[in-house]
Design an enzyme around this catalytic site. Structure first.
Site, mmCIF file in Angstrom:
data_model
loop_
_atom_site.group_PDB
_atom_site.id
_atom_site.type_symbol
_atom_site.label_atom_id
_atom_site.label_comp_id
_atom_site.label_asym_id
_atom_site.label_seq_id
_atom_site.Cartn_x
_atom_site.Cartn_y
_atom_site.Cartn_z
ATOM 1 N N GLY A 85 8.975 -21.476 17.027
ATOM 2 C CA GLY A 85 9.407 -20.114 17.357
ATOM 3 C C GLY A 85 8.289 -19.326 18.016
ATOM 4 O O GLY A 85 8.509 -18.593 18.983
ATOM 5 N N THR A 116 2.767 -38.551 17.638
ATOM 6 C CA THR A 116 3.311 -37.930 18.853
ATOM 7 C C THR A 116 3.970 -38.984 19.732
ATOM 8 O O THR A 116 5.085 -38.778 20.237
ATOM 9 C CB THR A 116 2.180 -37.217 19.622
ATOM 10 N N CYS A 136 16.242 -0.265 1.793
ATOM 11 C CA CYS A 136 17.566 -0.737 1.389
ATOM 12 C C CYS A 136 17.676 -0.765 -0.146
ATOM 13 O O CYS A 136 17.748 0.295 -0.750
ATOM 14 C CB CYS A 136 17.884 -2.071 2.035
ATOM 15 N N GLY A 159 15.410 -1.043 -2.142
ATOM 16 C CA GLY A 159 14.275 -0.208 -2.564
ATOM 17 C C GLY A 159 14.646 1.267 -2.584
ATOM 18 O O GLY A 159 14.256 2.013 -3.482
ATOM 19 N N HIS A 167 17.134 -0.959 7.642
ATOM 20 C CA HIS A 167 15.973 -1.853 7.699
ATOM 21 C C HIS A 167 15.115 -1.537 8.928
ATOM 22 O O HIS A 167 15.309 -2.163 9.980
ATOM 23 C CB HIS A 167 16.426 -3.313 7.786
ATOM 24 N N GLU A 224 12.209 -2.357 9.551
ATOM 25 C CA GLU A 224 11.305 -3.478 9.904
ATOM 26 C C GLU A 224 11.829 -4.335 11.051
ATOM 27 O O GLU A 224 11.051 -4.932 11.782
ATOM 28 C CB GLU A 224 11.024 -4.348 8.669
HETATM 29 N N1 GLN Z 1 22.050 -5.358 -2.494
HETATM 30 C C1 GLN Z 1 22.107 -4.091 -1.843
HETATM 31 C C2 GLN Z 1 23.413 -3.884 -1.110
HETATM 32 O O1 GLN Z 1 24.117 -4.805 -0.811
HETATM 33 C C3 GLN Z 1 20.936 -3.906 -0.906
HETATM 34 C C4 GLN Z 1 20.888 -4.896 0.209
HETATM 35 C C5 GLN Z 1 19.557 -4.952 0.906
HETATM 36 O O2 GLN Z 1 18.530 -4.568 0.337
HETATM 37 N N2 GLN Z 1 19.535 -5.444 2.111
HETATM 38 O O3 GLN Z 1 23.777 -2.782 -0.817
#
Ligand code: GLN
Length: 554
Positions: free
Chosen positions: A18, A192, A384, A386, A510, A512
């Protein structure tokens, strides 16, 4: 006409196909070619969304909501362009398509077979991104290792394409390993030779060999590899172990991987003798020579596995470089974190990031970490799950709702502050059915988040089923946890902040996934900056304590 480069792997997995594919794409892009990368994975899952991170690392989500292989994250981070559902294809998806067509009667009267039906579908998908001539070059990474049974239809598809299009339009770059035997003090070429031989038995000969090695490849060895593997001598490329994945494009530039590929594809090198990698080098310099250091605790349940939080770790690297600060990530397993040992495990962190996740394992540890960050005013970033647990923690420990929970973990909690979205309730299928991909979000103008983004209208990527329960919005806001970002259409809460804290942000999305070398994500940049300030405060404080101790000694 679009030209195609295929990247295959030999000898062993985990050689970094990658990264090589992304590095080559970056160099071609830096020479002015429009380039994209796609990945073909030889497993039967229709997408990696249903795979456990322990098995396959993080699941990367694209703008259009595809759950894809984590290599697509590298492609986006290197190229600074979006990928899509079309950029990741699995054997499962290919078969699903062919079988659906068979049921519709598309092949009436015919026996449906791997060759030609499956290989034709693979070929169709391999050429798809190049169809409307949007790209000069499409790079396709083939997952797996040459010699695997499941890779065979892919090798056959590439063989046919090369035969149909000609060597000048279709190139095979084979990534392989040249092991160094310590006892013999020698680099060994046999593995190789074998992997190239195995490919040739299937009718496909690589044009370029990228050789992963711990020791430099001397000239005679390159010649030997070239001779035995039937490639030109300048097409044996040395890929030494690198200190960071971000130095690989420059290493490949030094080895002229881009030049040799362009020559073989009969494309001009462009007006510049070298690709335009100025910005990249600037980033790399900042990464290599930081002026300060922070320690960020990553609280999650897959922390022992490097790849499970790939995009978060990379986003922290981008943000660290932007702040000219080394970010040391301390992995803290949430399963072993308790209120009792929180001080011992978390006290010397400059910032705390609570990771996304599913299910209840390690959940209470996450809640304890969030409490610790909130009460001790340590910069906190919840992503999320978190963010959801930040809401649960706040409900339990500030708002007095002792039994608050998410309905994901407790179907009938007294206070379901995080609950399943209405449109999720009737879904029974697991694959590809979450809230996925990019959604808009409107920010409160005077919020910290709005000042970080420098705007009030944003769009970020999602992957979840549960949400902040809007029935509790007012109670939370009155108690000090403010929903500062909401989806303009649905009113779903996207971001929470608390007041009177140096940095406390929870996001349902997310961020990130959208951090790239060229555009580090603003929230990560601000988070690392907050960690830096926290570290300065702590060090300043300990300096002061030392000074006071010294002066009282005098
Ligand atoms: N498990 C949680 C949900 O489905 C959070 C998902 C996550 O952290 N990507 O809402």
């Amino acid at each position: 006409m679009t030209k195609y480069i295929f990247v295959t792997g030999g000898v062993t997995s985990s050689l970094g196909k990658g990264i090589i594919a992304a590095s080559l794409a970056k160099l071609l892009q830096a020479r002015g070619y429009t380039t994209t990368i796609q990945k073909f994975d030889p497993y039967i899952n229709v997408d990696p969304g249903t795979l456990n991170p322990y098995e396959h690392g993080e699941c990367y989500v694209t703008e259009d909501g595809a759950e894809t292989d984590l290599d697509l994250g590298h492609y986006e981070r290197y190229l600074n362009t979006f990928t899509s559902q079309a950029n990741n294809v699995t054997t499962g998806r290919i078969y699903q398509h062919v079988i659906n067509k068979e049921r519709e009667g598309a092949y009436l009267g015919k026996t449906v077979q791997v060759i030609p039906h499956i290989t034709d579908e693979i070929k169709r998908r391999m050429l798809m991104l190049g169809e409307d001539n949007k790209f000069d070059i499409v790079i396709t990474e083939l997952g797996g290792t040459v010699g695997d049974i499941e890779s065979l239809p892919y090798i056959e598809a590439v063989r046919q394409l090369k035969w149909e299009m000609g060597d000048e339009n279709c190139l095979v770059v084979h990534l392989t390993l040249i092991p160094y035997l310590k006892a013999a003090k020698e680099l060994k070429t046999k593995p190789t030779q074998h992997s190239v031989k195995m490919m040739s038995e299937n009718g496909l000969n690589p044009d370029v060999l990228v050789c992963r090695t711990e020791e430099p490849l001397y000239k005679d060895l390159k010649r030997k590899i070239a001779l035995f593997c039937n490639v030109t001598e300048n097409a044996v490329i040395e890929a030494m172990d690198a200190d960071t994945i971000y130095s690989v494009p420059l290493e490949m530039m030094r080895e002229k991987l881009d030049e040799i590929c362009l020559q073989k594809l009969q494309l001009p090198l462009g007006t510049n003798p070298d690709p335009n990698m100025g910005k990249w080098k600037e980033f790399l310099n900042k990464l290599r020579y930081p002026k300060s250091k922070v320690v960020v605790g990553l609280i999650g349940k897959y922390v022992e596995l490097q790849d499970a939080y790939k995009s978060i770790l990379e986003a922290l690297i981008h943000a660290g470089a932007m702040n000219e600060c080394k970010v040391e990530v301390r992995n803290i397993h949430s399963e072993f974190l308790t209120r009792e040992n929180a001080v011992e495990k978390l006290h010397n962190l400059d910032a705390i990031l609570v990771a996304p996740g599913f299910g209840s394992r390690g959940l209470e540890g996450k809640i304890d970490a969030i409490r610790f960050a909130r009460e001790n005013k340590i910069p906190f970033f919840g992503i999320c799950l978190g963010m959801q647990m930040a809401c649960v923690e706040f409900a339990r420990n500030v708002l007095g709702m002792k039994n608050a929970h998410s309905t994901e973990m407790d179907p009938n909690p007294e206070e379901g502050v995080i609950a399943m979205m209405e449109d999720q309730k009737n879904i029974t299928q697991k694959g590809g059915t979450m809230r996925l991909g990019s959604y808009e979000c409107e920010l409160t103008s005077h919020s910290k988040t709005a000042s970080i983004y420098g705007k009030t209208h944003i769009a970020e990527r999602h992957r979840h089923r549960y949400e902040f329960n809007n029935e509790y919005q007012e109670i939370f806001a009155n108690g000090g946890m403010i929903p500062v970002g909401k989806n303009p259409g649905t009113g779903l809460v996207e971001i929470v902040e608390i007041e009177d804290h140096p940095f406390y942000i929870g996001v349902q999305f997310h961020p990130e996934y959208k951090s790239t070398v060229e555009n580090p994500h603003p929230l990560f940049v601000a988070f690392v900056k907050a960690a830096k300030e926290a570290s300065e405060r702590r060090n300043g404080h300990s300096k002061l304590v030392n000074q006071l101790a010294n002066s009282s000694l005098r």
